[in-house]
Design an enzyme around this catalytic site. Structure first.
Site, PDB file in Angstrom:
ATOM      1  CD  GLU A   1      24.683  57.368  51.840  1.00 15.08           C
ATOM      2  OE1 GLU A   1      23.823  56.496  52.025  1.00 15.08           O
ATOM      3  OE2 GLU A   1      25.874  57.240  52.189  1.00 15.08           O
TER       4      GLU A   1
ATOM      5  N   GLY B   1      26.007  54.112  44.956  1.00 15.17           N
ATOM      6  CA  GLY B   1      26.745  55.164  44.268  1.00 15.17           C
ATOM      7  C   GLY B   1      27.912  54.622  43.465  1.00 15.17           C
TER       8      GLY B   1
ATOM      9  CB  CYS C   1      21.621  51.894  51.611  1.00 17.02           C
ATOM     10  SG  CYS C   1      23.318  52.196  52.177  1.00 17.02           S
TER      11      CYS C   1
ATOM     12  CG  HIS D   1      23.338  57.233  42.554  1.00 16.09           C
ATOM     13  ND1 HIS D   1      23.978  57.248  43.777  1.00 16.09           N
ATOM     14  CD2 HIS D   1      22.458  56.204  42.599  1.00 16.09           C
ATOM     15  CE1 HIS D   1      23.513  56.261  44.518  1.00 16.09           C
ATOM     16  NE2 HIS D   1      22.593  55.611  43.833  1.00 16.09           N
TER      17      HIS D   1
ATOM     18  CB  CYS E   1      27.628  55.624  48.494  1.00 21.89           C
ATOM     19  SG  CYS E   1      25.947  55.589  47.822  1.00 21.89           S
TER      20      CYS E   1
END
Length: 373
Positions: A217, A229, A78, A168, A226
């Protein structure tokens, strides 16, 4: 007593637990998917998008990071979380810029660094652009990454896929504000084209160096930001011919600067991470009295353990009972932890936690005080 610090990066908030000095930290924390869900509950718990553990290293790094989503699942990495971890480490240890950390994650080794302006710049490594490494069932197109048109709730969506150690799906749209994120994001997360589920990002291109995105998410739902992301979105948009290699990405929680370095091939993310508060969880949150939490029935386990692993990870797979009593690898560590807990009263544990919290808070306030000319 479960001591924690809460940090947020662009509104993506996490509970940080420091187990770097504890040999049997994961067992001592006693976390399970159910307890993670309870901690992250914004009405009945502390509230957060996830829980992050700072743990001793296993593969030559400075420390190891494990992160759990609010639903108790364990993602590979993350970006906002590792920025929060770096800020937490700096605050806890009194570090100042320049400072960098070699952090082991399920997505490989990630290197966050503390910048002079207090933000965190993270070397996120090279993106994954082949179907098997993301993973996705989409085929690689002429653009150089997996692309395709997927039907989602009867609606065709042009999707590009990229990985940053986690999957993603990037969907360019004309008006990101008009997207029904709750409906389309939830459906695309579990689309059969993504066997490990996926994070979902709808992106609007304002200019080649300015993108606006919204995030669904994986395991958490709509979030304000994110980091991985944003990195995947910049990579996908650049390969699709929509963006430069360096751009500002505006998320609901604020902007991130993303730079896909042409020489190294690595993606760099720069953004803030801030302390919110420190605290101690009451045993009653988990339905416990003053006694030490008992082992739970459904422990958190490592993601994708290798079948050829020579030794057991006793902190996870053996939590319900030793699988190798004749040669228990963690017997000594468990005995020391038991002796420590039995030698301290609940008041002693509360006092220790309070002293640690006060020390960290004083250090943080000292860091933030303006220098005297």
């Amino acid at each position: 007593m479960l001591q924690f610090s809460k940090y947020q990066g662009l509104g993506n908030d996490f509970l940080l637990l420091d187990g770097r000095s504890l040999e049997d930290s994961e067992e001592l924390f006693g976390l399970t998917p159910e307890r993670v869900q309870r901690l992250c509950d914004r009405r009945f718990g502390v509230g957060g998008d996830g829980v992050i553990l700072a743990l001793p290293p296993r593969e030559g790094g400075e420390l190891r990071m494990r992160i759990f989503n609010a639903d108790g699942s364990e993602p590979e990495m993350c970006g906002n979380g590792i920025r929060c971890l770096a800020r937490f480490l700096a605050d806890s240890d009194g570090d100042v810029a320049p400072r960098r950390w070699e952090v082991e994650t399920l997505a490989g080794r990630i290197v966050p660094a503390l910048a002079d302006d207090g933000r965190i710049r993270v070397d996120m490594g090279a993106p994954f652009l082949t179907p098997e490494t993301i993973p996705t069932a989409l085929d690689v197109g002429v653009e150089g990454l997996p692309v395709g048109v997927l039907e989602v709730l009867g609606q065709p969506l042009a999707v590009a896929a990229a990985g940053m150690g986690n999957p993603h799906a990037v969907v360019p749209v004309d008006d990101v504000a008009a997207i029904d994120l709750d409906t389309l994001g939830a459906a695309l997360e579990v689309h059969e084209a993504f066997p490990a589920r996926t994070n979902v990002h709808f992106v609007e291109v304002i200019a080649p160096d300015h993108l606006v995105m919204r995030v669904w998410e994986r395991g958490a739902g709509p979030t304000l930001a994110c980091g991985t992301g944003a990195c995947a979105t910049l990579v996908a948009c650049h390969l699709l011919g929509l963006a430069n290699r360096q751009a500002r990405l505006d998320l609901p929680g604020g902007p991130l600067e993303i730079d896909w370095d042409e020489v190294s091939g690595h993606v760099f993310m720069t953004g803030p991470a801030e302390a919110v508060f420190d605290g101690v969880v009451a045993p009653s949150l988990f339905g416990l009295g003053d006694e030490r939490p008992a082992a739970a029935a459904t422990p958190l386990v490592e993601t994708d353990p290798s079948p050829a692993q020579a030794s057991l990870d006793c902190a996870t797979v053996c939590i319900n009972g030793c699988l190798r009593p004749e040669a228990c690898a963690s017997a000594d560590a468990r005995a020391r932890v038991t002796a420590l807990l039995e030698g301290l009263s609940l008041d002693d544990l509360v006092a220790l936690a309070g002293e640690s919290l006060e020390s960290r808070t004083r250090g943080r306030l000292s860091r933030d005080e303006p220098a005297v000319p």
